[in-house]
Design a protein around this motif. Structure first.
Motif, PDB file in Angstrom:
ATOM      1  N   ILE A   1       0.837  -1.203   0.000  1.00  0.00           N
ATOM      2  CA  ILE A   1       0.000   0.000   0.000  1.00  0.00           C
ATOM      3  C   ILE A   1       0.866   1.245   0.000  1.00  0.00           C
TER       4      ILE A   1
ATOM      5  N   LYS B   1       2.384   1.719  -3.382  1.00  0.00           N
ATOM      6  CA  LYS B   1       1.372   2.177  -4.332  1.00  0.00           C
ATOM      7  C   LYS B   1       1.097   3.672  -4.169  1.00  0.00           C
ATOM      8  N   LYS B   2       1.235   4.174  -2.937  1.00  0.00           N
ATOM      9  CA  LYS B   2       0.996   5.592  -2.662  1.00  0.00           C
ATOM     10  C   LYS B   2       2.231   6.454  -2.925  1.00  0.00           C
TER      11      LYS B   2
ATOM     12  N   ASP C   1      -5.604   3.291   2.305  1.00  0.00           N
ATOM     13  CA  ASP C   1      -5.660   3.240   0.846  1.00  0.00           C
ATOM     14  C   ASP C   1      -6.935   3.887   0.329  1.00  0.00           C
ATOM     15  N   ASN C   2      -8.066   3.621   0.962  1.00  0.00           N
ATOM     16  CA  ASN C   2      -9.327   4.187   0.495  1.00  0.00           C
ATOM     17  C   ASN C   2      -9.468   5.672   0.816  1.00  0.00           C
TER      18      ASN C   2
ATOM     19  N   THR D   1      -6.954   7.873   1.090  1.00  0.00           N
ATOM     20  CA  THR D   1      -6.033   8.650   0.259  1.00  0.00           C
ATOM     21  C   THR D   1      -6.278   8.474  -1.229  1.00  0.00           C
ATOM     22  N   ASN D   2      -7.233   7.644  -1.584  1.00  0.00           N
ATOM     23  CA  ASN D   2      -7.581   7.461  -2.991  1.00  0.00           C
ATOM     24  C   ASN D   2      -8.182   8.753  -3.520  1.00  0.00           C
ATOM     25  N   SER D   3      -7.783   9.141  -4.717  1.00  0.00           N
ATOM     26  CA  SER D   3      -8.265  10.406  -5.268  1.00  0.00           C
ATOM     27  C   SER D   3      -9.751  10.348  -5.628  1.00  0.00           C
ATOM     28  N   LYS D   4     -10.274   9.164  -5.880  1.00  0.00           N
ATOM     29  CA  LYS D   4     -11.676   9.013  -6.236  1.00  0.00           C
ATOM     30  C   LYS D   4     -12.492   8.805  -4.964  1.00  0.00           C
ATOM     31  N   ASN D   5     -13.512   9.567  -4.779  1.00  0.00           N
ATOM     32  CA  ASN D   5     -14.358   9.446  -3.595  1.00  0.00           C
ATOM     33  C   ASN D   5     -15.299   8.264  -3.781  1.00  0.00           C
ATOM     34  N   ILE D   6     -15.216   7.257  -2.898  1.00  0.00           N
ATOM     35  CA  ILE D   6     -16.028   6.051  -3.080  1.00  0.00           C
ATOM     36  C   ILE D   6     -17.483   6.286  -2.715  1.00  0.00           C
TER      37      ILE D   6
ATOM     38  N   GLU E   1     -11.117  -2.217  -4.917  1.00  0.00           N
ATOM     39  CA  GLU E   1     -10.538  -2.100  -6.267  1.00  0.00           C
ATOM     40  C   GLU E   1      -9.100  -2.484  -6.268  1.00  0.00           C
TER      41      GLU E   1
END
Length: 83
Positions: free
Chosen positions: A14, A17-18, A64-65, A67-72, A83
């Protein structure tokens, strides 16, 4: 040992990946490899050991979720937290 290795490798994955620098990941890996209490913690057969492995993986999953740029939570049709 396998559960601890899987949990720590998932956390390192993780972080890589970041975009965390490799030097920081090597320090984290060296800490878990060389700190003398980690092997004692891993071989203990108490109920808290599996809980802590799951907690480490869950915190990495949340990190991970978050800091993900896409808001879930943006769209109900796109809620894919794994994902």
């Amino acid at each position: 040992y396998i559960g601890c290795a899987l949990a720590i490798s998932y956390v390192i994955y993780i972080f890589s990946k970041k975009g965390l620098p490799k030097s920081i990941m090597i320090i984290i890996l060296a800490f878990f490899s060389l700190f003398p209490l980690v092997p004692l913690y891993v071989i203990s057969i108490w109920k808290d050991t599996p809980f802590n492995f799951v907690l480490i993986v869950y915190i990495a999953f949340l990190f991970d979720n978050i800091t993900n740029s896409k808001n879930i939570f943006q769209s109900k049709n796109e809620m894919h937290p794994l994902e």
